[in-house]
Design an enzyme around this catalytic site. Structure first.
Site, PDB file in Angstrom:
ATOM      1  N   GLU B  46     -16.773 130.302  33.324  1.00 21.98           N
ATOM      2  CA  GLU B  46     -16.342 130.988  34.553  1.00 21.98           C
ATOM      3  C   GLU B  46     -14.844 131.270  34.528  1.00 21.98           C
ATOM      4  O   GLU B  46     -14.397 132.390  34.802  1.00 21.98           O
ATOM      5  CB  GLU B  46     -16.663 130.136  35.791  1.00 21.98           C
ATOM      6  CG  GLU B  46     -18.142 129.866  36.055  1.00 21.98           C
ATOM      7  CD  GLU B  46     -18.951 131.127  36.340  1.00 21.98           C
ATOM      8  OE1 GLU B  46     -18.354 132.193  36.590  1.00 21.98           O
ATOM      9  OE2 GLU B  46     -20.192 131.052  36.287  1.00 21.98           O
ATOM     10  N   ASN B  50     -12.984 134.928  34.145  1.00 22.64           N
ATOM     11  CA  ASN B  50     -12.052 135.405  35.171  1.00 22.64           C
ATOM     12  C   ASN B  50     -10.721 135.837  34.571  1.00 22.64           C
ATOM     13  O   ASN B  50     -10.154 136.861  34.970  1.00 22.64           O
ATOM     14  CB  ASN B  50     -11.808 134.314  36.222  1.00 22.64           C
ATOM     15  CG  ASN B  50     -12.927 134.263  37.252  1.00 22.64           C
ATOM     16  OD1 ASN B  50     -13.808 135.123  37.259  1.00 22.64           O
ATOM     17  ND2 ASN B  50     -12.895 133.261  38.119  1.00 22.64           N
ATOM     18  N   ARG B 106     -19.822 141.701  39.466  1.00 23.42           N
ATOM     19  CA  ARG B 106     -19.422 140.313  39.630  1.00 23.42           C
ATOM     20  C   ARG B 106     -20.140 139.764  40.857  1.00 23.42           C
ATOM     21  O   ARG B 106     -20.284 140.465  41.854  1.00 23.42           O
ATOM     22  CB  ARG B 106     -17.901 140.176  39.820  1.00 23.42           C
ATOM     23  CG  ARG B 106     -17.062 140.774  38.715  1.00 23.42           C
ATOM     24  CD  ARG B 106     -17.424 140.255  37.360  1.00 23.42           C
ATOM     25  NE  ARG B 106     -17.264 138.802  37.261  1.00 23.42           N
ATOM     26  CZ  ARG B 106     -17.846 138.060  36.349  1.00 23.42           C
ATOM     27  NH1 ARG B 106     -18.670 138.611  35.472  1.00 23.42           N
ATOM     28  NH2 ARG B 106     -17.640 136.771  36.307  1.00 23.42           N
TER      29      ARG B 106
HETATM   30  N1  ADP Z   1      -7.678 134.539  36.471  1.00 20.56           N
HETATM   31  C1  ADP Z   1      -7.674 135.384  37.536  1.00 20.56           C
HETATM   32  N2  ADP Z   1      -6.721 136.339  37.635  1.00 20.56           N
HETATM   33  C2  ADP Z   1      -6.712 137.188  38.683  1.00 20.56           C
HETATM   34  N3  ADP Z   1      -7.616 137.162  39.676  1.00 20.56           N
HETATM   35  C3  ADP Z   1      -8.591 136.227  39.643  1.00 20.56           C
HETATM   36  C4  ADP Z   1      -8.664 135.295  38.571  1.00 20.56           C
HETATM   37  N4  ADP Z   1      -9.724 134.498  38.815  1.00 20.56           N
HETATM   38  C5  ADP Z   1     -10.273 134.903  39.963  1.00 20.56           C
HETATM   39  N5  ADP Z   1      -9.608 135.953  40.479  1.00 20.56           N
HETATM   40  C6  ADP Z   1      -9.910 136.651  41.760  1.00 20.56           C
HETATM   41  O1  ADP Z   1     -10.766 135.814  42.509  1.00 20.56           O
HETATM   42  C7  ADP Z   1     -11.971 136.499  42.834  1.00 20.56           C
HETATM   43  C8  ADP Z   1     -13.133 135.548  42.921  1.00 20.56           C
HETATM   44  O2  ADP Z   1     -13.410 134.968  41.671  1.00 20.56           O
HETATM   45  P1  ADP Z   1     -14.856 134.386  41.356  1.00 20.56           P
HETATM   46  O3  ADP Z   1     -15.258 133.465  42.446  1.00 20.56           O
HETATM   47  O4  ADP Z   1     -14.837 133.833  39.975  1.00 20.56           O
HETATM   48  O5  ADP Z   1     -15.819 135.633  41.404  1.00 20.56           O
HETATM   49  P2  ADP Z   1     -15.997 136.896  40.446  1.00 20.56           P
HETATM   50  O6  ADP Z   1     -15.396 136.584  39.104  1.00 20.56           O
HETATM   51  O7  ADP Z   1     -17.463 137.069  40.366  1.00 20.56           O
HETATM   52  O8  ADP Z   1     -15.284 138.043  41.090  1.00 20.56           O
HETATM   53  C9  ADP Z   1     -12.101 137.545  41.757  1.00 20.56           C
HETATM   54  O9  ADP Z   1     -12.918 138.630  42.156  1.00 20.56           O
HETATM   55  C10 ADP Z   1     -10.644 137.950  41.534  1.00 20.56           C
HETATM   56  O10 ADP Z   1     -10.210 138.856  42.509  1.00 20.56           O
END
Ligand code: ADP
Ligand code: ADP
Lengths: 116, 147, 147, 116
Positions: B46, B50, B106
């Site tokens: 995960e 991300n 996503r």
């Molecule tokens: N490493 C990262 N860098 C930038 N934004 C991030 C990162 N990890 C998460 N995000 C932000 O947080 C949101 C939620 O993440 P997550 O719960 O993993 O759901 P998803 O990956 O399905 O969108 C993402 O849609 C993104 O906007």
């Protein structure tokens, strides 16, 4: 690695997956799966998860995406072979409340009116 | 048994499985159960995904760093870091089902899964600088080994 | 297909197998033959063991860094670095059967094996600063994959 | 991981190894092996490498070390099950010229005058 098998039975597409579904594999899977769904004659989907050994939220995304496409066509989306860790992810993500779940492919086919 | 490692790799999606299996093989030394290992692999997957999708917006030349520390009490501390775009509103990002990239299918479940499969989750992020996710996971069913 | 990773870990002998299997699983993406993979694992094992035994003299708190780069032409570049005691006479150290630790049953074959299982070997070392071993290995039987 | 089996047949110690021999495993192997070699009645050694999947120069070191101990006792050191990659290492290191090599355990036992 994810191995994919797409089988056509009447108006049902059976998708058998084997291996790991992560973001890398989910992208490849979606592209291939969507090519089959463009077929007009095809209405329902049975997804067999029995041989899936790993899945993360990218897997949930690709399943939900295909579920929506099948709904748009007015078809049914049935999943089978959901156990262990995959079952936990299906519960956590709420997928279990959205898609119909059957024990195995045979039951899934019967539920769609296809003799197996 | 204290041990520690750091893995750095390019933001190439093919490296997702390499990353989680490397962490799993490092943590294997504390004899985790199959379920614990699968949970660990999932949270690595995960966070790395991300970093690739959100942090580096699918550019393949960013570096992702995983730091993995086995603490004395059978606790594993995992830090996954990118130097990507960062998160403006961390509280919003952590909400279940929230995603900024629905067009990429996503599910918005990443942080929720990390939260339920670990015992502690801290997200630090600065816009334009990058994101660091720190997780701690307790491994319960560890056989006691002589020190 | 360019790809790159870096692995850093403590100078604990248990990490020898972790190190070589991690490098092998990273390089697996260019479809090496079984023989090529075994050779690669062996040279990683030799260099990491040297860092642990000679570089850090079996202290378990030193860092060992492996840098692994897949170059375009199916060549893998491997750098293994420690910040240990260093080597006074590199030419002597590279001589077949030379070992400074016969009491530990070292065979003095490490550098000879690294030399015969790779296509290029460079050893840089400074006493009191540490040692860096750089190797290049050509992978011949690579299936051509569409880019 | 390296699995070790030590079997006593008359005055022969048969050592069966399975898995990977690196520096970490070689150190453990040496300690265990030496305990057996302290036995006065024991004279010869047969080392079965058939199930060894990986070895580096630490493996060569531990074999040479035990070879020397057996020589000191006036015994013989026979190795069997040497093939593939292990064979290459035995040639490269010159071990092949030092120890006696037999095809399998049975031949090795016969060569030491032990009926198998
Ligand atoms: N490493 C990262 N860098 C930038 N934004 C991030 C990162 N990890 C998460 N995000 C932000 O947080 C949101 C939620 O993440 P997550 O719960 O993993 O759901 P998803 O990956 O399905 O969108 C993402 O849609 C993104 O906007
Ligand atoms: N990383 C290192 N740091 C310090 N000395 C080293 C290092 N690697 C090798 N050496 C020196 O070079 C010698 C030869 O190394 P090698 O050919 O691998 O044989 P061996 O490890 O069996 O002694 C060693 O005995 C040691 O003195």
């Amino acid at each position: 690695m994810l191995e994919k098998e797409f089988i056509l039975r009447d108006n049902v597409l059976v998708v058998r997956l084997k291996g790991e579904i992560d973001h890398h594999e989910a992208t490849i899977l979606r592209n291939e799966w969507q090519r089959y769904l463009h077929d007009e004659n095809l209405k329902h989907v049975i997804l067999n998860m029995d041989a899936v050994t790993f899945m993360d939220s990218s897997g949930i995304g690709v399943i939900l995406g295909r579920y929506k496409e099948v709904m748009t066509k007015g078809g049914e989306f049935v999943v089978c072979g959901v156990h262990g860790y995959i079952d936990r992810l299906f519960s956590m993500s709420g997928l279990v409340k959205v898609v119909r779940i059957e024990e195995n492919e045979e039951d899934a086919l019967l539920s769609l009116g296809v003799a197996s | 048994m204290k041990n520690e490692m750091e893995l750095k790799f390019l933001s190439v999606s093919k490296n997702e499985s390499f990353a989680r299996s490397t962490v799993a093989s490092f943590v294997a030394q504390i004899d985790p159960t199959m379920d614990e290992l699968t949970e660990l692999k999932t949270v690595v997957s995960e966070a790395v995904t991300n970093a690739i999708i959100h942090g580096y917006e699918e550019r393949e030349d960013g570096w992702i760093t995983i730091h993995c520390k086995i603490l004395d009490e059978n606790v594993v501390e995992l830090t996954i870091r990118d130097e990507g775009v960062g998160i403006e509103n961390v509280a919003l990002a952590k909400e279940p089902l929230y995603t900024s990239k629905p067009e990429l299918e996503r599910s918005g479940m990443g942080f929720s899964i990390m939260e339920s499969f670990t015992d502690e989750l801290v997200v630090e992020s600065e816009v334009g600088k990058g994101t660091t996710v720190t997780m701690k996971k307790q491994f319960h069913q560890v056989k006691t080994v002589c020190h």
